[in-house]
Design an enzyme around this catalytic site. Structure first.
Site, PDB file in Angstrom:
ATOM      1  N   THR A  25       0.645  -1.570  -0.058  1.00 30.87           N
ATOM      2  CA  THR A  25       0.348  -0.238   0.491  1.00 30.87           C
ATOM      3  C   THR A  25       0.657   1.256   0.117  1.00 30.87           C
ATOM      4  O   THR A  25       1.225   1.478   1.308  1.00 30.87           O
ATOM      5  CB  THR A  25      -0.802   0.216   1.921  1.00 30.87           C
ATOM      6  OG1 THR A  25      -1.723  -1.215   1.113  1.00 30.87           O
ATOM      7  CG2 THR A  25      -1.330   1.510   1.151  1.00 30.87           C
ATOM      8  N   HIS A 172      -6.711 -11.511  -2.097  1.00 29.10           N
ATOM      9  CA  HIS A 172      -5.798 -10.721  -0.376  1.00 29.10           C
ATOM     10  C   HIS A 172      -7.236 -11.343  -0.053  1.00 29.10           C
ATOM     11  O   HIS A 172      -7.515 -10.881   0.670  1.00 29.10           O
ATOM     12  CB  HIS A 172      -5.688  -9.395  -0.596  1.00 29.10           C
ATOM     13  CG  HIS A 172      -4.500  -9.021   0.632  1.00 29.10           C
ATOM     14  ND1 HIS A 172      -4.414  -9.419   1.248  1.00 29.10           N
ATOM     15  CD2 HIS A 172      -4.476  -7.338   1.285  1.00 29.10           C
ATOM     16  CE1 HIS A 172      -3.691  -9.091   2.194  1.00 29.10           C
ATOM     17  NE2 HIS A 172      -3.971  -7.504   1.796  1.00 29.10           N
ATOM     18  N   TYR A 177      -8.300  -8.774   6.818  1.00 28.32           N
ATOM     19  CA  TYR A 177      -9.101  -7.656   5.474  1.00 28.32           C
ATOM     20  C   TYR A 177     -10.311  -9.290   5.529  1.00 28.32           C
ATOM     21  O   TYR A 177     -10.386  -9.679   6.617  1.00 28.32           O
ATOM     22  CB  TYR A 177      -8.792  -7.036   4.340  1.00 28.32           C
ATOM     23  CG  TYR A 177      -7.257  -6.156   5.185  1.00 28.32           C
ATOM     24  CD1 TYR A 177      -7.750  -5.362   5.430  1.00 28.32           C
ATOM     25  CD2 TYR A 177      -6.189  -6.311   4.533  1.00 28.32           C
ATOM     26  CE1 TYR A 177      -6.731  -4.140   5.186  1.00 28.32           C
ATOM     27  CE2 TYR A 177      -4.974  -5.776   4.853  1.00 28.32           C
ATOM     28  CZ  TYR A 177      -5.662  -4.443   5.399  1.00 28.32           C
ATOM     29  OH  TYR A 177      -4.667  -3.655   6.387  1.00 28.32           O
ATOM     30  N   ASN A 232      -4.196  -5.957  12.441  1.00 26.34           N
ATOM     31  CA  ASN A 232      -5.504  -5.627  12.764  1.00 26.34           C
ATOM     32  C   ASN A 232      -6.240  -6.742  13.794  1.00 26.34           C
ATOM     33  O   ASN A 232      -7.238  -7.099  13.063  1.00 26.34           O
ATOM     34  CB  ASN A 232      -6.153  -6.164  10.772  1.00 26.34           C
ATOM     35  CG  ASN A 232      -5.674  -4.907  10.120  1.00 26.34           C
ATOM     36  OD1 ASN A 232      -5.374  -3.618  10.550  1.00 26.34           O
ATOM     37  ND2 ASN A 232      -5.647  -5.255   8.867  1.00 26.34           N
TER      38      ASN A 232
END
Ligand code: PHB
Length: 356
Positions: A25, A172, A177, A232
């Site tokens: 990213t 992904h 995520y 995360n």
């Protein structure tokens, strides 16, 4: 014996080396549209065996970070066309990474509505928004009958990627995520056919794989997973079982590759999952990622622990990474302050070796 500089065949794509540029990213796509500067950045790195782009949102709902590109509107497709053309004109190969952030997002991106997730489980931590860091919120659990719409987002994004000229796509399913939120039981508390058993938790991934491969071909589709990465706020009660199952379920489909983040985000190896067990369960090309240098990468390939190795930060700071490895040349240091957002500084201005 194979090493980093041996060719390898991915479907009908010949990679001239086994040095992969890992997805990163970079937040340099204003209005979520790829720019000419991005085309220059990727073209500079076209000597990679394969480039996997930064994550690209499969829909408006998939967004979770500022200035990340999407792959679901005609303007985005036009932007990406410049990228794929620049890479191909420089002799490279490029897959796009298909991304849905799920709960790693914020209502600011969704007109005040909640981000979606498998379950209403709030991750610890903060979202990056255009107004700075804001606490994560409790996401809205997707209704069962909404899930086919998520799969459709990926199918449409894969069709858009083909229009944009990509050689393939990486799904992904890593790093906390949306797909990973379904895979691991810390974030998936569902009681329908998408939660509970290993089969149910991997159902969304497999439906997405089916949709994407139907659109662009299995040999043009890869999957990325991160069995031990707690980034995360991710957790699983039995990661070995979860990812053994995932690797087995992805086997036999003719996929281009399985790309495994073998470390945590902090780069630490972890004892709790035997990655080689995943490798043996998956019948295709295995890409290993996480803190490799030339020596360890070559050792992993010659010992048969991996077929390909992906490099993140070293590729960010060294556009000519394969040539540097070939010559055993010193590597540029990466400038962390310019990783996310900004202009060409720390993006397209890293030096390359002089031609000898
Ligand atoms: C990030 O933006 O920090 C990020 C995005 C995608 C990843 C990992 C980290 O897979």
């Amino acid at each position: 014996m194979a090493d980093l500089f041996s060719k390898i065949q991915l479907g009908d794509l010949t990679l001239p080396n086994r040095i992969i540029m890992a997805p990163m990213t970079r937040n340099r796509a204003p209005q979520n549209i790829p720019t000419p500067l991005m085309a220059e950045y990727y073209a500079q790195r076209a000597s990679a065996g394969l480039i996997v782009t930064e994550g690209a949102q499969v829909s408006e709902q998939a967004i979770g970070y500022p200035a990340t590109p999407g792959i679901h509107t005609s303007t985005q497709v036009e932007g990406w066309k410049q990228v794929t053309k620049a890479v191909h004109d420089t002799g490279g190969r490029i897959f796009i990474q298909l991304w849905h952030c799920g709960r790693i997002s914020h209502p600011d991106y969704h007109g005040g509505e909640l981000p979606v997730a498998p379950s209403a489980v709030k991750p610890a931590g903060q979202a990056f928004t255009y107004e700075g860091l804001k606490d994560f919120v409790t996401p809205r659990a997707l209704e069962t009958d909404e899930i086919s719409g998520i799969v459709e987002q990926y199918r449409y994004a894969a069709a858009s990627a083909r229009k944009a000229g990509f050689d393939g796509a990486e799904i992904h399913a890593a790093n906390g995520y949306l797909i990973d939120q379904f895979l691991r039981d810390g974030s998936n508390h569902r009681t329908d056919s998408y939660g509970g058993s290993l089969e149910n938790r991997s159902r969304l991934l497999l439906e997405i794989v089916d949709a994407v491969t139907g659109e662009i071909g299995a040999d043009r589709t890869g999957v990325r997973i991160s069995p031990i990465n707690g980034f995360n706020d991710m957790s699983d009660s039995d990661p070995q079982a979860t990812f053994d199952h995932t690797a087995t379920a992805l086997s036999g489909l003719g996929l281009a590759f399985l790309h495994v983040v073998e470390v945590s985000m902090a780069g630490e190896p972890c004892e709790s999952v035997d990655m080689q067990q995943l490798r043996t369960r998956f019948d295709g090309v295995y890409i290993a990622n996480g803190g490799y240098d030339k020596q360890r990468a070559n050792a992993a390939i010659t010992k048969g622990r991996a077929d390909l190795i992906s490099f993140g930060v070293p590729f960010l700071a060294n556009p000519d990474l394969p040539e540097r490895f070939r010559r055993d040349a010193p590597l540029n240091e990466a400038d962390q302050a310019s990783f996310y957002g900004g202009d060409e500084h720390g993006y397209t201005d890293y030096s390359v070796l002089k031609v000898v």
